[in-house]
Motif scaffolding. Structure first.
Motif, PDB file in Angstrom:
ATOM      1  N   GLN A 171       0.799  -1.219   0.000  1.00 50.72           N
ATOM      2  CA  GLN A 171       0.000   0.000   0.000  1.00 50.72           C
ATOM      3  C   GLN A 171       0.839   1.279   0.000  1.00 50.72           C
ATOM      4  OE1 GLN A 171      -3.280   0.211   2.748  1.00 50.72           O
ATOM      5  NE2 GLN A 171      -3.920  -1.897   2.376  1.00 50.72           N
ATOM      6  N   ILE A 172       1.814   1.363   0.906  1.00 51.63           N
ATOM      7  CA  ILE A 172       2.570   2.617   1.040  1.00 51.63           C
ATOM      8  C   ILE A 172       3.641   2.738  -0.034  1.00 51.63           C
ATOM      9  CG2 ILE A 172       4.109   3.943   2.539  1.00 51.63           C
ATOM     10  CD1 ILE A 172       2.568   2.846   4.918  1.00 51.63           C
ATOM     11  N   PHE A 173       4.480   1.698  -0.187  1.00 50.56           N
ATOM     12  CA  PHE A 173       5.565   1.747  -1.163  1.00 50.56           C
ATOM     13  C   PHE A 173       5.230   1.043  -2.474  1.00 50.56           C
ATOM     14  CE2 PHE A 173       8.397   1.791   2.808  1.00 50.56           C
ATOM     15  CZ  PHE A 173       8.440   3.176   2.835  1.00 50.56           C
ATOM     16  N   GLY A 174       4.143   0.265  -2.503  1.00 55.09           N
ATOM     17  CA  GLY A 174       3.799  -0.488  -3.704  1.00 55.09           C
ATOM     18  C   GLY A 174       2.317  -0.804  -3.747  1.00 55.09           C
ATOM     19  N   SER A 175       1.959  -1.898  -4.431  1.00 53.43           N
ATOM     20  CA  SER A 175       0.558  -2.301  -4.552  1.00 53.43           C
ATOM     21  C   SER A 175       0.443  -3.807  -4.358  1.00 53.43           C
ATOM     22  CB  SER A 175       0.006  -1.901  -5.930  1.00 53.43           C
ATOM     23  OG  SER A 175       0.704  -2.585  -6.953  1.00 53.43           O
ATOM     24  N   GLU A 176      -0.789  -4.329  -4.364  1.00 54.82           N
ATOM     25  CA  GLU A 176      -1.040  -5.741  -4.092  1.00 54.82           C
ATOM     26  C   GLU A 176      -0.320  -6.667  -5.071  1.00 54.82           C
ATOM     27  OE1 GLU A 176      -3.024  -7.766  -2.062  1.00 54.82           O
ATOM     28  OE2 GLU A 176      -3.501  -6.178  -0.639  1.00 54.82           O
ATOM     29  N   ASN A 177      -0.156  -6.247  -6.311  1.00 56.17           N
ATOM     30  CA  ASN A 177       0.392  -7.130  -7.334  1.00 56.17           C
ATOM     31  C   ASN A 177       1.665  -6.595  -7.976  1.00 56.17           C
ATOM     32  OD1 ASN A 177      -1.800  -9.170  -7.325  1.00 56.17           O
ATOM     33  ND2 ASN A 177      -3.051  -7.442  -7.993  1.00 56.17           N
ATOM     34  N   SER A 178       2.395  -5.738  -7.262  1.00 55.90           N
ATOM     35  CA  SER A 178       3.649  -5.196  -7.790  1.00 55.90           C
ATOM     36  C   SER A 178       4.789  -5.543  -6.830  1.00 55.90           C
ATOM     37  CB  SER A 178       3.550  -3.680  -7.967  1.00 55.90           C
ATOM     38  OG  SER A 178       3.433  -3.032  -6.715  1.00 55.90           O
ATOM     39  N   THR A 179       6.029  -5.295  -7.282  1.00 58.06           N
ATOM     40  CA  THR A 179       7.191  -5.682  -6.493  1.00 58.06           C
ATOM     41  C   THR A 179       8.007  -4.509  -5.969  1.00 58.06           C
ATOM     42  OG1 THR A 179       8.576  -5.826  -8.477  1.00 58.06           O
ATOM     43  CG2 THR A 179       7.416  -7.827  -7.803  1.00 58.06           C
ATOM     44  N   GLU A 180       7.734  -3.283  -6.456  1.00 58.45           N
ATOM     45  CA  GLU A 180       8.606  -2.169  -6.059  1.00 58.45           C
ATOM     46  C   GLU A 180       8.559  -1.892  -4.559  1.00 58.45           C
ATOM     47  OE1 GLU A 180       4.799  -0.256  -7.771  1.00 58.45           O
ATOM     48  OE2 GLU A 180       6.171  -1.867  -8.311  1.00 58.45           O
ATOM     49  N   GLY A 181       7.407  -2.164  -3.917  1.00 59.80           N
ATOM     50  CA  GLY A 181       7.294  -1.924  -2.487  1.00 59.80           C
ATOM     51  C   GLY A 181       8.209  -2.813  -1.666  1.00 59.80           C
ATOM     52  N   PHE A 182       8.478  -4.027  -2.141  1.00 56.86           N
ATOM     53  CA  PHE A 182       9.349  -4.952  -1.425  1.00 56.86           C
ATOM     54  C   PHE A 182      10.788  -4.448  -1.409  1.00 56.86           C
ATOM     55  CE2 PHE A 182       5.730  -7.504  -2.624  1.00 56.86           C
ATOM     56  CZ  PHE A 182       5.521  -8.328  -1.534  1.00 56.86           C
ATOM     57  N   ARG A 183      11.251  -3.936  -2.554  1.00 54.39           N
ATOM     58  CA  ARG A 183      12.628  -3.453  -2.630  1.00 54.39           C
ATOM     59  C   ARG A 183      12.842  -2.261  -1.693  1.00 54.39           C
ATOM     60  NH1 ARG A 183      12.803  -3.253  -7.559  1.00 54.39           N
ATOM     61  NH2 ARG A 183      12.120  -1.114  -7.924  1.00 54.39           N
ATOM     62  N   THR A 184      11.921  -1.302  -1.698  1.00 55.73           N
ATOM     63  CA  THR A 184      12.055  -0.123  -0.832  1.00 55.73           C
ATOM     64  C   THR A 184      12.018  -0.514   0.635  1.00 55.73           C
ATOM     65  OG1 THR A 184      10.957   1.217  -2.522  1.00 55.73           O
ATOM     66  CG2 THR A 184      11.091   2.142  -0.302  1.00 55.73           C
ATOM     67  N   THR A 185      11.098  -1.400   0.982  1.00 58.86           N
ATOM     68  CA  THR A 185      10.997  -1.855   2.374  1.00 58.86           C
ATOM     69  C   THR A 185      12.274  -2.574   2.801  1.00 58.86           C
ATOM     70  OG1 THR A 185       8.599  -2.119   2.107  1.00 58.86           O
ATOM     71  CG2 THR A 185       9.622  -3.214   3.998  1.00 58.86           C
ATOM     72  N   ALA A 186      12.844  -3.382   1.914  1.00 60.26           N
ATOM     73  CA  ALA A 186      14.080  -4.106   2.225  1.00 60.26           C
ATOM     74  C   ALA A 186      15.222  -3.142   2.514  1.00 60.26           C
ATOM     75  CB  ALA A 186      14.449  -5.034   1.076  1.00 60.26           C
ATOM     76  N   VAL A 187      15.324  -2.060   1.758  1.00 66.68           N
ATOM     77  CA  VAL A 187      16.381  -1.069   1.993  1.00 66.68           C
ATOM     78  C   VAL A 187      16.219  -0.441   3.374  1.00 66.68           C
ATOM     79  CG1 VAL A 187      17.313   1.154   1.253  1.00 66.68           C
ATOM     80  CG2 VAL A 187      16.747  -0.582  -0.451  1.00 66.68           C
ATOM     81  N   VAL A 188      14.994  -0.064   3.729  1.00 62.34           N
ATOM     82  CA  VAL A 188      14.737   0.557   5.038  1.00 62.34           C
ATOM     83  C   VAL A 188      15.117  -0.398   6.167  1.00 62.34           C
ATOM     84  CG1 VAL A 188      12.943   1.456   6.570  1.00 62.34           C
ATOM     85  CG2 VAL A 188      12.931   2.073   4.136  1.00 62.34           C
ATOM     86  N   TYR A 189      14.674  -1.650   6.065  1.00 60.43           N
ATOM     87  CA  TYR A 189      14.961  -2.628   7.114  1.00 60.43           C
ATOM     88  C   TYR A 189      16.455  -2.933   7.201  1.00 60.43           C
ATOM     89  CZ  TYR A 189       9.943  -3.704   7.446  1.00 60.43           C
ATOM     90  OH  TYR A 189       8.581  -3.628   7.644  1.00 60.43           O
ATOM     91  N   ALA A 190      17.140  -2.949   6.057  1.00 58.98           N
ATOM     92  CA  ALA A 190      18.571  -3.250   6.044  1.00 58.98           C
ATOM     93  C   ALA A 190      19.360  -2.209   6.831  1.00 58.98           C
ATOM     94  CB  ALA A 190      19.072  -3.313   4.599  1.00 58.98           C
ATOM     95  N   VAL A 191      19.030  -0.954   6.635  1.00 55.75           N
ATOM     96  CA  VAL A 191      19.727   0.119   7.356  1.00 55.75           C
ATOM     97  C   VAL A 191      19.494  -0.011   8.858  1.00 55.75           C
ATOM     98  CG1 VAL A 191      19.846   2.608   7.725  1.00 55.75           C
ATOM     99  CG2 VAL A 191      19.675   1.698   5.395  1.00 55.75           C
ATOM    100  N   ILE A 192      18.254  -0.248   9.255  1.00 52.64           N
ATOM    101  CA  ILE A 192      17.928  -0.397  10.677  1.00 52.64           C
ATOM    102  C   ILE A 192      18.712  -1.561  11.281  1.00 52.64           C
ATOM    103  CG2 ILE A 192      16.101  -0.986  12.316  1.00 52.64           C
ATOM    104  CD1 ILE A 192      14.138   0.445  10.435  1.00 52.64           C
ATOM    105  N   ALA A 193      18.737  -2.684  10.582  1.00 49.60           N
ATOM    106  CA  ALA A 193      19.388  -3.881  11.109  1.00 49.60           C
ATOM    107  C   ALA A 193      20.883  -3.659  11.326  1.00 49.60           C
ATOM    108  CB  ALA A 193      19.163  -5.056  10.160  1.00 49.60           C
ATOM    109  N   VAL A 194      21.559  -3.071  10.366  1.00 50.68           N
ATOM    110  CA  VAL A 194      23.000  -2.861  10.489  1.00 50.68           C
ATOM    111  C   VAL A 194      23.316  -1.948  11.674  1.00 50.68           C
ATOM    112  CG1 VAL A 194      25.024  -1.841   9.382  1.00 50.68           C
ATOM    113  CG2 VAL A 194      23.487  -3.284   8.053  1.00 50.68           C
ATOM    114  N   VAL A 195      22.588  -0.870  11.820  1.00 53.96           N
ATOM    115  CA  VAL A 195      22.842   0.077  12.915  1.00 53.96           C
ATOM    116  C   VAL A 195      22.663  -0.614  14.271  1.00 53.96           C
ATOM    117  CG1 VAL A 195      22.010   2.166  14.050  1.00 53.96           C
ATOM    118  CG2 VAL A 195      22.286   2.129  11.561  1.00 53.96           C
ATOM    119  N   VAL A 196      21.584  -1.364  14.422  1.00 48.64           N
ATOM    120  CA  VAL A 196      21.281  -1.996  15.713  1.00 48.64           C
ATOM    121  C   VAL A 196      22.288  -3.092  16.047  1.00 48.64           C
ATOM    122  CG1 VAL A 196      19.596  -3.395  16.959  1.00 48.64           C
ATOM    123  CG2 VAL A 196      18.835  -1.430  15.623  1.00 48.64           C
TER     124      VAL A 196
END
Length: 443
Positions: A171-196
């Protein structure tokens, strides 16, 4: 005599937040992303899961052995944590960045390569992070508190990586049948994980006397000859495999079995996880009164009952009600399972006179690798029994298919675990050594 400085429990525990976010997004979204959206055939998915489980079972002991033998001014575990965090982050971003032009064997190879890399780097992180628990907190009461805190952080991470992820990706970064939201979410989570993870690793105060020089093959042979290793490992694997099925299939259970948009997984997962977090304090008190083993056995029973209740849910409200019972059992397993494993590690160190937590936990990780095999075979069975082969070919009754996947299979596994746990005994808590953290030195 050297007396290591105590690491604050909250700072060690927060590391679980960083290690949980990446791998749970991967496990919770891989079927939706690759099978339902990109159209990867479930048979190819199942084959890849078996191959990656075999590879991971081989590299886990090697990673643990290398960790145990690491000698540096930064300790044994910290270098692996600091290096592993960005490697896992980069692999996760690539995993959710499959080119849209890929199909057929190209898609299978992309999925296989980055799934294996993600699991390998996750194993590197968790073998080292988990090995710190018995070392930093040798007494069960302190260990139970630290474990409860880290499981609480894990549940917060699960709220984000599982419950919030469908909202972000569809919904926020993509749609029900698209993939772009997954890539953006993965980048956000990756940064959080490394810092923590790096923040946690820099605070760990390891005990230099725990370093070992044992050779790999004799150490592995000693572990596999330990009957308790197999008893606890296989029983704990029943819990791990059951929850792996839940993580992998919940979004499609919501879509097909409950007939709701995938984003509604936010409410089901979020409430169950929050209830589980609240239950940690209760289960930790039960551990203090009745011991980890008794509490572990009861938790298995509650977990099995939760899966049975979830099978009969027909809408979001009834699913949440059933999920509350499931969450109670899950909370109990979170509070106790690692304590049971840590007691086995204590007994091994006392018997052999050497601390090889990295290798031992990596060996236990072999049972965790069964999760990939089971989820792959379970998903493949949906094609055999119900005709569900992919999002493009869902069969005549995908709702029943994912009800079986998410409820029946985990119920059987949890029931087996509950029965097996009744026949397991673990060593008594060892007395802490004089130079362990929190033990007063004679004046």
């Amino acid at each position: 005599m050297f007396q290591p400085e105590r690491t604050p429990a909250w700072r060690y525990a927060i590391g679980m937040f960083g290690t949980s976010i990446p791998i749970n997004m991967i496990k919770g979204s891989m079927i939706l992303y690759y099978v339902d959206i990109l159209g990867l055939d479930v048979r190819a998915y199942g084959v890849v899961m078996v191959i990656y489980a075999v590879i991971d079972a081989i590299d886990n002991p090697l990673l643990g052995h290398l960790s145990d033998h690491t000698r540096s001014r930064f300790g044994r575990r910290r270098p692996w944590l600091v290096v592993g965090a960005p490697l896992l982050a980069a692999s996760m971003i690539a995993f959710f960045s499959a080119p849209e032009s890929l199909d057929g064997m190209g898609l299978v190879l992309w999925f296989a390569v980055f799934a294996i890399l993600c699991e390998a780097f996750d194993s590197m992180l968790n073998a080292n992070y988990g090995a710190l628990l018995p070392e930093l907190y040798p007494r069960e009461r302190d260990r139970a508190v630290a474990n409860s805190l880290r499981q609480g952080f894990q549940l917060v991470a699960l709220v984000i990586s599982l419950a919030v992820t469908p909202l972000l990706t569809t919904q926020i970064f993509g749609s029900e049948n698209s993939t772009e939201g997954f890539r953006t979410t993965a980048v956000v989570y990756a940064v959080i994980a490394v810092v923590v993870i790096v923040f946690m690793a820099l605070s760990a105060r390891e005990n230099p006397r725990y370093s070992t020089r044992e050779r790999l093959l004799p150490s592995v042979w000693s572990i596999v000859r330990n009957p308790l290793f197999w008893k606890v490992g296989l029983t704990g694997a029943c819990y791990g495999m059951a929850m792996a099925l839940v993580l992998a299939g919940l979004q499609l259970y919501v879509r097909y079995s409950l007939g709701l948009p995938v984003s509604n997984a936010l409410y089901l997962q979020g409430i169950v996880i929050l209830l589980s977090a609240g239950g940690l304090a209760i289960w930790t008190r039960v551990v203090a009164r009745r011991g980890a083993l008794w509490t572990w056995r009861i938790s298995f029973v509650v977990l099995a009952a939760g899966f049975a209740a979830l099978f009969f849910a027909t809408g979001l409200v009834s699913a949440i009600a059933a999920g509350a019972l499931l969450g109670a059992g899950w909370s109990g397993m979170l509070a106790t399972n690692d304590l049971i494993v840590a007691r086995v590690l204590d007994a091994d160190a006392a018997r052999n006179g050497t601390h090889r937590e990295g290798l031992f936990l990596s060996a236990f990780g072999f049972f965790g690798r069964l999760n990939g095999i089971v989820t792959g075979l379970a998903l493949t069975s949906l094609g055999v029994f119900f005709g569900y082969n992919s999002g493009d070919d869902p069969g005549s009754d995908p709702g029943l298919a994912f009800r079986v996947y998410l409820c029946v299979y985990p119920f059987v596994l949890a029931t087996i675990g509950a029965l097996a746990a009744r026949f397991i005994s673990i060593p008594v808590e060892p007395a802490p050594a004089a130079d362990e953290p929190g033990v007063e030195q004679p004046r």
